[in-house]
Design an enzyme around this catalytic site. Sequence first.
Site, PDB file in Angstrom:
ATOM      1  N   ASP A 126     -11.074   3.090   4.060  1.00 28.00           N
ATOM      2  CA  ASP A 126     -11.533   1.696   3.971  1.00 28.00           C
ATOM      3  C   ASP A 126     -13.064   1.628   3.891  1.00 28.00           C
ATOM      4  OD1 ASP A 126      -9.692  -0.329   3.748  1.00 28.00           O
ATOM      5  OD2 ASP A 126      -9.267  -0.455   5.893  1.00 28.00           O
ATOM      6  N   GLN A 162      -4.696  -1.252   9.579  1.00 26.13           N
ATOM      7  CA  GLN A 162      -4.658  -2.604   9.012  1.00 26.13           C
ATOM      8  C   GLN A 162      -5.299  -3.596   9.991  1.00 26.13           C
ATOM      9  OE1 GLN A 162      -3.390  -3.365   5.836  1.00 26.13           O
ATOM     10  NE2 GLN A 162      -4.331  -5.348   6.252  1.00 26.13           N
ATOM     11  N   LYS A 171       0.841  -1.203   0.000  1.00 22.20           N
ATOM     12  CA  LYS A 171       0.000   0.000   0.000  1.00 22.20           C
ATOM     13  C   LYS A 171       0.872   1.249   0.000  1.00 22.20           C
ATOM     14  CE  LYS A 171      -3.907  -2.310   2.136  1.00 22.20           C
ATOM     15  NZ  LYS A 171      -4.592  -2.742   3.367  1.00 22.20           N
TER      16      LYS A 171
END
Length: 300
Positions: A121, A98, A54
């Site tokens: 997200d 994460q 990422k």
Amino acid sequence: MGAKIIDGREFAAEVRGKVKDHVTRLASEHSIVPGLAVVLVGQDPASQVYVRSKGKATVEAGMKSVEHKLAADTSERELLALIDQLNNDPSIHGILVQLPLPEQMNEDLVVNAIEPAKDVDGFHISNVGLLGTGRKSMVPCTPLGCLMMLRDHHGSLSGLDAVIIGRSNIVGRPMAQLLIGDSCTVTVAHSRTRDLPEVVRRADVVVAAVGRPAIVQADWIKPGATVIDVGINKVEAPERGEGKTRLAGDVDFEPASRVAGAITPVPGGVGPMTIACLLANTLTACCRSNDIPEPVGLTA
Ligand code: NDP
């Protein structure tokens, strides 16, 4: 005739190229650089790989990438303090924690501590509610990637029968909301669905997000249907040598590709789109927070 193979690597490269072009324009016209902060708690090897890729993709797109790596025994309070700091940092437009988090952390609490406008997200309860009521929101990356591929292949999705297999908060449910938003007639199947093959046979569009290798059989698929395979499963691959494995999707790919009209492979289908959409979401969040028109085609 075989199905068109939807090449997720190629499509993701296109999306990343569009993001990069837009980022270049933002810098030259507005002197703004979108910033993404990724927070990793602990040393889970898979999470470390995701976070690295990422960060690399963010930098390649011309954006600022910030990584916060915290020890596995970090307290929830310390993590919440970091999120608060990032929420208030004007150079950070997207925050991603994460998952999974270590046991001592309450994932819901942590995710919902992220400022919804920076929640790239799309997991914050406010974004879930906005998406569920057809309003502008931050959209979870994997379903957004699936939607982009479907729109690209079909043009309009209006009136199509879509069957989504899986009802998780990360894939199945947001996918259903997105396809309702595009005027599909949506069925969400799951482990309690009666006669899954018959339900799938009705679909013009099938999205499989189950996590069971090759559960979707070729004879479940309506001829000409579009099949999006989200599943990522590790299966034994004795042909590669003893103890070797390979990745497989939820769809029995070879036979299914002789029936479907279009299909995504695994690997090389939905997977690469997820990071591309994370970049797109960071750009969208940056544009929205600066009252700059957001890029066309990079969000729902
Ligand atoms: P979850 O385990 O959270 O959800 C799986 C869903 O599948 C559940 O709704 C479950 O039903 C349903 N299901 C399980 N077994 C069956 C069955 N036999 N028949 C019908 N439905 C069934 O998984 P995720 O949604 O997180 O992920 C799904 C897959 O997608 C995984 O392989 C994952 O690795 C992959 N994935 C890929 C991503 C990418 O970037 N390409 C990103 C995210 C996920 P129930 O609710 O009744 O239990």
